[in-house]
Design a protein around this motif. Structure first.
Motif, PDB file in Angstrom:
ATOM      1  N   ASP A  34      75.014  78.225 -42.081  1.00 12.65           N
ATOM      2  CA  ASP A  34      74.459  76.907 -41.800  1.00 12.65           C
ATOM      3  C   ASP A  34      75.566  76.009 -41.228  1.00 12.65           C
ATOM      4  O   ASP A  34      76.701  76.447 -41.058  1.00 12.65           O
ATOM      5  N   LYS A  35      75.242  74.749 -40.966  1.00 18.13           N
ATOM      6  CA  LYS A  35      76.209  73.861 -40.308  1.00 18.13           C
ATOM      7  C   LYS A  35      77.416  73.541 -41.191  1.00 18.13           C
ATOM      8  O   LYS A  35      78.446  73.103 -40.694  1.00 18.13           O
ATOM      9  N   GLU A  36      77.308  73.773 -42.498  1.00 18.60           N
ATOM     10  CA  GLU A  36      78.447  73.587 -43.400  1.00 18.60           C
ATOM     11  C   GLU A  36      79.287  74.853 -43.535  1.00 18.60           C
ATOM     12  O   GLU A  36      80.268  74.876 -44.256  1.00 18.60           O
ATOM     13  N   GLY A  37      78.871  75.916 -42.873  1.00 21.34           N
ATOM     14  CA  GLY A  37      79.608  77.166 -42.949  1.00 21.34           C
ATOM     15  C   GLY A  37      79.207  78.050 -44.112  1.00 21.34           C
ATOM     16  O   GLY A  37      79.875  79.038 -44.409  1.00 21.34           O
ATOM     17  N   ILE A  38      78.095  77.706 -44.767  1.00 16.82           N
ATOM     18  CA  ILE A  38      77.607  78.496 -45.896  1.00 16.82           C
ATOM     19  C   ILE A  38      76.721  79.612 -45.341  1.00 16.82           C
ATOM     20  O   ILE A  38      75.862  79.366 -44.505  1.00 16.82           O
ATOM     21  N   GLY A  39      76.941  80.818 -45.814  1.00 15.21           N
ATOM     22  CA  GLY A  39      76.108  81.906 -45.316  1.00 15.21           C
ATOM     23  C   GLY A  39      76.550  83.258 -45.797  1.00 15.21           C
ATOM     24  O   GLY A  39      76.216  83.664 -46.886  1.00 15.21           O
ATOM     25  N   GLY A  40      77.321  83.926 -45.004  1.00 16.10           N
ATOM     26  CA  GLY A  40      77.673  85.308 -45.294  1.00 16.10           C
ATOM     27  C   GLY A  40      79.117  85.490 -45.704  1.00 16.10           C
ATOM     28  O   GLY A  40      79.909  84.561 -45.752  1.00 16.10           O
ATOM     29  N   ILE A  41      79.423  86.723 -46.002  1.00 16.67           N
ATOM     30  CA  ILE A  41      80.786  87.140 -46.305  1.00 16.67           C
ATOM     31  C   ILE A  41      81.201  88.101 -45.208  1.00 16.67           C
ATOM     32  O   ILE A  41      80.485  89.054 -44.898  1.00 16.67           O
ATOM     33  N   ILE A  42      82.345  87.858 -44.630  1.00 17.47           N
ATOM     34  CA  ILE A  42      82.825  88.688 -43.530  1.00 17.47           C
ATOM     35  C   ILE A  42      83.965  89.555 -44.032  1.00 17.47           C
ATOM     36  O   ILE A  42      84.924  89.050 -44.618  1.00 17.47           O
ATOM     37  N   ASN A  43      83.856  90.835 -43.797  1.00 16.41           N
ATOM     38  CA  ASN A  43      84.929  91.758 -44.157  1.00 16.41           C
ATOM     39  C   ASN A  43      85.750  92.029 -42.897  1.00 16.41           C
ATOM     40  O   ASN A  43      85.265  92.627 -41.951  1.00 16.41           O
ATOM     41  N   ALA A  44      86.984  91.580 -42.926  1.00 14.81           N
ATOM     42  CA  ALA A  44      87.883  91.799 -41.794  1.00 14.81           C
ATOM     43  C   ALA A  44      89.208  92.368 -42.304  1.00 14.81           C
ATOM     44  O   ALA A  44      90.265  92.070 -41.773  1.00 14.81           O
ATOM     45  N   SER A  45      89.138  93.179 -43.343  1.00 14.28           N
ATOM     46  CA  SER A  45      90.362  93.642 -43.998  1.00 14.28           C
ATOM     47  C   SER A  45      91.284  94.418 -43.058  1.00 14.28           C
ATOM     48  O   SER A  45      92.492  94.192 -43.053  1.00 14.28           O
ATOM     49  N   ARG A  46      90.739  95.297 -42.256  1.00 17.92           N
ATOM     50  CA  ARG A  46      91.590  96.084 -41.358  1.00 17.92           C
ATOM     51  C   ARG A  46      92.214  95.197 -40.287  1.00 17.92           C
ATOM     52  O   ARG A  46      93.389  95.355 -39.936  1.00 17.92           O
ATOM     53  N   SER A  47      91.455  94.244 -39.778  1.00 16.48           N
ATOM     54  CA  SER A  47      91.998  93.316 -38.777  1.00 16.48           C
ATOM     55  C   SER A  47      93.151  92.501 -39.349  1.00 16.48           C
ATOM     56  O   SER A  47      94.135  92.235 -38.661  1.00 16.48           O
ATOM     57  N   LEU A  48      93.016  92.103 -40.589  1.00 15.21           N
ATOM     58  CA  LEU A  48      94.068  91.318 -41.221  1.00 15.21           C
ATOM     59  C   LEU A  48      95.254  92.194 -41.601  1.00 15.21           C
ATOM     60  O   LEU A  48      96.413  91.827 -41.378  1.00 15.21           O
TER      61      LEU A  48
END
Length: 68
Positions: free
Chosen positions: A16-30
């Motif tokens: 949503d416009k407040e940034g509430i929503g999902g969880i992003i897994n970017a472990s390998r990228s990080l």
């Protein structure tokens, strides 16, 4: 956003416009961020932080553009 080729715009509609929503897994990228640019392996923590901030800013921008 990540090594699998996902883009911020692809996932922005899940928030949503407040940034509430999902969880992003970017472990390998990080975890491998130090390999991307001019980072030395010993600076992996700094590279990881820089990549996390870049990803956050890119996602926030995409969320804002989708909620105008």
């Amino acid at each position: 956003m990540g090594l699998n080729g996902g883009k911020a715009g692809d996932i922005a509609l899940g928030f949503d416009k407040e940034g509430i929503g999902g969880i992003i897994n970017a472990s390998r990228s990080l975890m491998c961020a130090y390999k991307k640019e001019e980072w030395e392996e010993k600076d992996y923590a700094k590279a990881t932080r820089a990549e996390a901030i870049r990803m956050r800013d890119e996602l926030n921008s995409a969320i804002k553009n989708n909620n105008l």
